[in-house]
Design a protein around this motif. Structure first.
Motif, PDB file in Angstrom:
ATOM      1  N   PHE A  79     -30.765 -33.540 -33.304  1.00  0.00           N
ATOM      2  CA  PHE A  79     -29.727 -33.990 -34.221  1.00  0.00           C
ATOM      3  C   PHE A  79     -29.790 -35.496 -34.362  1.00  0.00           C
ATOM      4  CE2 PHE A  79     -26.861 -35.814 -31.085  1.00  0.00           C
ATOM      5  CZ  PHE A  79     -27.315 -35.231 -29.922  1.00  0.00           C
ATOM      6  N   ASP A  80     -29.041 -35.986 -35.333  1.00  0.00           N
ATOM      7  CA  ASP A  80     -29.013 -37.414 -35.607  1.00  0.00           C
ATOM      8  C   ASP A  80     -28.130 -38.103 -34.572  1.00  0.00           C
ATOM      9  OD1 ASP A  80     -28.729 -39.930 -36.554  1.00  0.00           O
ATOM     10  OD2 ASP A  80     -28.370 -39.344 -38.636  1.00  0.00           O
ATOM     11  N   THR A  81     -28.757 -38.618 -33.523  1.00  0.00           N
ATOM     12  CA  THR A  81     -27.985 -39.196 -32.422  1.00  0.00           C
ATOM     13  C   THR A  81     -27.138 -40.375 -32.882  1.00  0.00           C
ATOM     14  OG1 THR A  81     -30.073 -40.207 -31.847  1.00  0.00           O
ATOM     15  CG2 THR A  81     -29.216 -38.579 -30.323  1.00  0.00           C
ATOM     16  N   LEU A  82     -27.744 -41.208 -33.750  1.00  0.00           N
ATOM     17  CA  LEU A  82     -27.015 -42.411 -34.150  1.00  0.00           C
ATOM     18  C   LEU A  82     -25.754 -42.062 -34.919  1.00  0.00           C
ATOM     19  CD1 LEU A  82     -29.824 -44.903 -35.131  1.00  0.00           C
ATOM     20  CD2 LEU A  82     -28.296 -44.935 -33.146  1.00  0.00           C
ATOM     21  N   GLN A  83     -25.870 -41.031 -35.748  1.00  0.00           N
ATOM     22  CA  GLN A  83     -24.700 -40.633 -36.522  1.00  0.00           C
ATOM     23  C   GLN A  83     -23.594 -40.140 -35.601  1.00  0.00           C
ATOM     24  OE1 GLN A  83     -25.128 -37.327 -39.146  1.00  0.00           O
ATOM     25  NE2 GLN A  83     -23.359 -37.915 -40.388  1.00  0.00           N
ATOM     26  N   LYS A  92     -25.487 -45.046 -27.516  1.00  0.00           N
ATOM     27  CA  LYS A  92     -26.509 -44.011 -27.398  1.00  0.00           C
ATOM     28  C   LYS A  92     -26.798 -43.725 -25.922  1.00  0.00           C
ATOM     29  CE  LYS A  92     -31.074 -42.799 -29.036  1.00  0.00           C
ATOM     30  NZ  LYS A  92     -32.342 -43.303 -29.565  1.00  0.00           N
ATOM     31  N   GLN A 128     -18.196 -33.182 -40.084  1.00  0.00           N
ATOM     32  CA  GLN A 128     -19.636 -33.324 -39.862  1.00  0.00           C
ATOM     33  C   GLN A 128     -20.175 -32.366 -38.788  1.00  0.00           C
ATOM     34  OE1 GLN A 128     -21.393 -35.651 -41.646  1.00  0.00           O
ATOM     35  NE2 GLN A 128     -19.526 -36.282 -42.720  1.00  0.00           N
ATOM     36  N   LYS A 131     -23.460 -30.224 -38.590  1.00  0.00           N
ATOM     37  CA  LYS A 131     -24.773 -30.860 -38.455  1.00  0.00           C
ATOM     38  C   LYS A 131     -25.243 -30.887 -37.006  1.00  0.00           C
ATOM     39  CE  LYS A 131     -24.375 -34.173 -42.217  1.00  0.00           C
ATOM     40  NZ  LYS A 131     -24.201 -35.624 -42.451  1.00  0.00           N
TER      41      LYS A 131
END
Lengths: 639, 487
Positions: A79-83, A92, A128, A131
């Motif tokens: 998955f998009d860790t930063l998001q 992070k 979200q 996701k």
């Protein structure tokens, strides 16, 4: 032989298989438990925690919704860790640490990744969530404190740790559990029961429907609201008075054993223990090893009770017929006792005194004599001490008392063994224990116990166990132990002269200046010597200021014990605080503003700083200088 | 008695009934294992259970065909069948289709055919033909080697496909060979090697060698003393009692560890006495009727010990240095030296969980949580027995095991009744083959032996397998049915 080999092997194999099947299916059921674990998913619905009210129905603690981001490690897809990090506002690295921790705990079980997400963050995150496979949001309820005091008896809630989960399978990782105070004591009532939905999963962890048509599902049960016996106004006032002091105030309604106020100073704002900064705040409080705000002095502090204990000495002497009400004792700045003629010191007052005036003027000689007479009535001092101890035990002293808070100390009522040991089994006489008579020596009580014996005296010899629970939602009964009336071994008639003495403390004795108009108060001052160890040396500190009181004299409504560490005279802090507290409780307002102002303007911070200064310091208003040893040791170091 | 009857009354209805029961129960479990609640249509070739139903009915056609053939056909054409079968195996290297890593299949479009499933029957026929030949004497080395060739050629072709599991099945032909007079020494040597192998992996070579040394000491003991017949019976009993006693203590100890810190020394003493007792017991038997003292040939025992030592250390060496990690893992998991729930051990663990979940009477048809969740990999094929375990419980599992044992024992019983060597040898061959499949498959599913991918006869999903076993069995039923016409 040749014909039988295959036959034999086939039969043996069959038996072996059946034995193995028996082992797997009947004997060792751990596999079955594991199976429930990986084929059936549990979905929890966590109910609202019960609210907490005070005795007058004032809301003290309610709830606010809180959201935890949970993850089931083995279900997580890339998955998009930063998001995710920006959505829940963590770094992070923190996310990675949390995921690692979760995986270590269990790849199958949900673990919290970010706890206590705020309402706003939740609003964005919720949209979200799809996701982030393997993550989900668990709704919980956090505490919402309506008051900024009472943290010591309210306790707090925190995430369960491994030990709790092991002890009680009810809890899962990320659950909240009450710690300390009523949150811990009434955990099972307050938490309610979480609802469980069982869902059948396949090996890809997809839910393929309810398990057994939902027949095993459990509905959540709301937590029960509870009412405490605490009077929020009185509690708040007490905490205000205790600012800048260390010690405790315990107020009890004698008639019922209900705890009206339980002040431990210093205290902290309970809101510090809710929200995402809980652990940070906790360590700040926990690391304050000097003031120890997490240390509930009202329940845990064991102190020499000092002069208030004289009331008990008098009662026991009367019961044991060791002294008459009108018997007078001479006091010439104390009394000589024992074969060596040692002096049992006393302050200046008129002489000789009978019982009532002995209490009013707090004469050491009088109580020393009464005590010695009591012990010496018996053939051996051992027997005398034992009998004496039995009377005290009937007041519930020397024990944990059984109130409904999770912490406490038993205090100490010395028994004959204590002295046998102290004197290496050689002979010891009653005189060796004479300090007990005035609440010094080996006797230790907690402020809670002092309030309790005061309430028992106010009742003229009976009590209910002190308790903090007043009402539980949905039931009219309280735990049975709080509804049993207990009697002391002292006959009721002996209480009247003692109570008169306590009343005269206010009328013309040591607390004359503390009178509250229209309220007949009975009280007793106390000044307790105390010592600490500094660098291994016993050092005397300024005396503790103690005071016990109850009012009104007839049909008492409140019994109170105040304990102020290093406050010197009992009158000075303890007496003032007790008097205004009584007025506040009975009249609802304080007219004796001079007492209140004095307490509010004077703090003991300077006094508490003295032993830490590393320099010799004066105690008891400069009458004595202690701490020379510190200089000596320093000199030695210089040399 | 020259009645040339083709009547059905000659066929053994017990075998046919057992066959039908196993196929039916097997299908019910395939239905459960392959069941998908989202599919509403039953009769679709997308449904594995429906496909299997089709294979079963096609199987009935094959059965009819076999039963209508002349029984002499199989004996006469056995060589041809064998050679065709070998060719079909060899041609796989050219035309084969690869399914899950093994090139063992022919793609027929509507289905895949696995020739190794049929090669078993062909080999059984060929072996029966060769051994029943009057000129063959199994006691001679030459004929032993030829028989070995008949058996191992198909196995050697199958191994590199790679399908070592199917090749292992050819060990089953040991049973007919032994029945027909192969020396018992082979049996003893093979079992000893297997035992030494397993114990070396479990406890290391040194431990095993010391154990063997103690048994040899025990073995020599009875030779050194006079053992009279009256005394001997008593000694048998006492030795057996001692062995049982020590073994019980050791088993209890291994489960509960009550001996605590003394256990290492005490356990070693107990183990040593156990080995001596076992050696002594074998020594007593071998000594037979001779009562007097004998002079043991110490040099021979020394040689045995040296050979054992050499063997144990080479096993150890091969295991550590020649085997690949995945092989080592499989052995270690079964020997309980290692548990790995995500790697090789996953299948076995999931299968054990499913079976353990069954309890006494199972979760019920289509109610097994593990089966529903499809946790057990290959549950409709090699791991089909775990479905029985979960949904039908201990009771259902025992029933299936009893049915299999009944089938195999019935075949042995009928084989012994055959007047014709060919039929008897064929019967023993298929009893052996069915037994090996049964033992290895269920042993694997129950976590008793390492993972070896072979199907459970009549149960596992797959057309080739089902037809292969059906042909195997019904050729025997046909041969047996003709027994009354032999003379």
């Amino acid at each position: 032989m040749r014909k039988l080999l295959l036959l034999f092997i086939v039969l043996t194999t069959g038996i072996l298989f059946i034995a193995r099947l028996f082992y797997l299916q009947i004997y060792d059921t751990s596999a079955a438990i594991l199976s429930e674990n990986n084929a059936v998913k549990q979905q929890f619905e966590i109910p609202q925690r019960g609210r907490i009210y005070d005795r007058n129905g004032k809301l003290l603690v309610s709830n606010q919704p809180s959201y935890d981001l949970m993850a089931i490690p083995r279900e997580i897809k890339p998955f998009d860790t930063l998001q995710l990090c920006s959505l829940v506002n963590i770094s992070k690295d923190e996310l990675i640490v949390q995921l690692k921790k979760a995986r270590k705990w269990s790849p199958r079980q949900p673990s919290p990744i970010v706890s206590k997400i705020s309402q706003e963050e939740f609003a964005y995150l919720g949209e979200q969530m799809r996701k982030f496979e393997g993550f989900f949001i668990q709704k919980r309820s956090l505490r919402d404190y309506q008051i900024d005091f009472g943290a010591n008896f309210l306790g707090y809630i925190q995430e369960v740790h491994q030990g709790i989960i092991n002890d009680d399978p009810y809890y899962n990782m990320g659950d909240l559990v009450g710690r300390q105070g009523v949150e811990e004591q009434y955990e099972s009532l307050l938490r309610g029961k979480k609802g469980i939905k069982y869902l059948q999963k396949d090996r890809f962890n997809r839910v393929i429907g309810p398990y057994k048509e939902g027949t095993l599902d459990e509905q959540p049960e709301e937590g029960k609201n509870i009412h405490l016996t605490i009077d929020a106004e009185l509690q708040k006032y007490g905490e205000m008075l205790m600012q800048g002091k260390r010690g405790g105030i315990v107020a009890i309604e004698p008639e019922t054993g209900e705890i009206l106020a339980l002040v431990a100073a210093p205290n902290y704002d309970p809101a510090l223990m809710a929200g995402r900064d809980r652990s940070k705040n906790y360590s700040i409080l926990d690391n304050d090893s000097i003031a120890k705000p997490l240390y509930d002095r009202a329940l845990l502090g064991e102190y020499p009770p000092g002069s208030p204990f004289k009331a008990l000495t008098a009662l026991i002497a009367l019961q044991e017929n060791a002294i008459g009400i009108d018997d007078k004792v001479y006091c010439n700045g104390g009394m000589k006792y024992g074969s060596k003629g040692r002096n049992f010191g006393c302050h200046h007052h008129s002489s000789p005194l009978s019982l009532i005036n002995g209490i009013a003027y707090s004469c050491n000689a009088y109580f020393g004599t009464a005590y010695l007479n009591t012990i010496n009535k018996y053939d051996t001092p051992q027997e005398g001490i034992t009998k004496w101890g039995e009377h005290l035990s009937s007041f519930g002293l020397g024990d944990f008392m059984g109130y409904d808070l999770p912490i406490g100390r038993p205090g100490r009522i010395p028994i004959s063994k204590t002295y046998n040991k102290q004197y290496n089994n050689r002979y010891w006489g009653a005189t060796a224990t004479i300090s007990n008579s005035i609440g010094q020596g080996e006797v230790l009580l907690t402020p809670m116990q002092m309030a309790h014996f005061t309430a028992t005296i106010a009742n003229r010899g009976w009590y209910y166990k002190p308790h903090i629970i007043k009402k539980i939602q949905g039931t009219d009964t309280l735990p049975k132990r709080f509804e049993e009336k207990k009697y002391t071994t002292i006959s009721p008639e002996h209480f009247e002269p003692v109570i008169q003495g306590l009343n005269d403390v206010y009328n013309y004795g040591t607390a004359t200046n503390l009178k509250i108009p229209d309220i007949e108060i009975c009280g007793k001052t106390g000044t307790a010597e105390n010592f600490i160890k500094i660098n291994g040396k016993r050092v005397q500190l300024t005396d503790h200021s103690t005071f016990v009181a109850f009012a009104p004299k007839e049909n008492p409504k409140i019994a109170i014990a105040v304990f102020v560490e290093n406050g010197y005279w009992g009158f000075r802090y303890g007496g003032r605080i007790a008097s205004v507290m009584i007025e506040k409780y009975i009249n609802g307002e304080v007219t004796q503003k001079h007492l209140e102002d004095w307490v509010l303007t004077n703090t003991l911070d300077e006094e508490y700083a003295k032993p830490l200064s590393g320099k010799p310091f004066p105690i008891n208003d400069g009458k004595k200088i202690v701490g020379k040893f510190l200089l000596e040791t320093e000199n030695k170091l210089v040399n | 008695m020259a009645i040339r009857s083709r009547g059905t009354s000659n066929f053994d209805w017990v075998l046919i009934l057992l066959y039908l029961l196993l196929v039916a129960i097997g299908w019910v479990n395939i239905y459960s294992a392959a069941f998908d609640p989202s599919t509403t249509e039953f009769a679709s070739m997308d449904n594995l259970y429906f496909k299997q139903l089709v294979w079963i009915f096609l199987g009935f056609i094959i059965i009819t065909f076999i039963l209508f053939l002349d029984s002499k056909f199989f004996e006469r054409f056995s060589s041809v069948i064998y050679i065709v079968s070998l060719l079909s195996l060899l041609l796989l290297f050219v035309f084969g289709k690869t399914i899950s890593g093994a090139t063992s299949w022919y793609d027929l479009g509507f289905m895949s055919l696995q020739p190794s499933e049929f090669a078993k029957a062909a080999t059984a026929l060929a072996l029966a033909k060769y051994l029943s030949d009057i000129q063959t004497n199994i006691k001679t080395i030459k004929d032993q080697l030829r028989a070995l060739a008949v058996i191992t050629i198909p196995a050697l072709i199958i191994i590199p496909q790679p399908d070592p599991g199917s090749a292992l099945v050819y060990a089953a032909f040991f049973f007919p060979l032994y029945r027909e007079g192969l020396a018992a020494t082979y049996l003893i040597v093979v079992t000893s090697i297997a035992t030494l192998f397993i114990f070396t992996l479990l406890y290391g070579p040194l431990f095993v060698i010391i154990g063997v040394l103690f048994s040899i000491i025990g073995f020599i003991l009875p030779k050194l003393f006079n053992t009279y017949r009256e005394k001997r019976n008593k000694m048998y009993i006492i030795t057996v009692l001692i062995i049982v006693f020590i073994a019980t203590i050791l088993i209890i100890e291994s489960k509960t560890l009550i001996l605590g810190i003394f256990s290492t020394t005490l356990k070693n003493i107990l183990l040593s006495s156990l080995m001596i007792s076992i050696g002594y017991f074998i020594g007593l038997i071998v000594k037979g009727k001779i009562s007097e003292k004998q002079k043991p040939k110490y040099s021979r025992f020394l040689l045995v010990l040296l050979v054992v030592a050499g063997f144990c250390y080479s096993v150890n060496y091969i295991f550590e240095n020649v085997f690949e990690q995945r092989h080592r893992d499989r052995f270690n998991i079964v020997l309980g030296k290692q548990s790995d729930l995500s790697g090789s051990g996953y299948n076995t663990k999931q299968s054990e969980i499913a079976i353990g979940n069954g309890g006494w009477f199972g979760k019920g048809f289509l109610e097994g949580t593990q089966t529903k969740g499809k946790f057990v990999p290959e549950q409709h094929t090699d791991y089909i027995f775990s479905t029985v375990g979960e949904e039908w419980g201990f009771a259902g599992s025992i029933l299936v095991i009893i049915l299999f044992i009944a089938l195999i024992l019935r075949i042995i019983q009928l084989s012994e009744k055959q007047k014709n060597d060919f039929s008897r040898i064929y019967g023993y061959s298929i009893a052996g083959i069915l037994f090996i499949h049964f033992a290895i498959n269920i042993g694997m599913v129950l976590g008793l032996i390492p993972t070896v991918g072979i199907p459970l006869p009549f149960f596992s999903y797959g057309g080739s397998g089902l037809w292969g076993f059906t042909i195997l069995l019904f050729i025997f039923i046909k041969l047996d049915g003709n027994r009354v016409n032999e003379w």
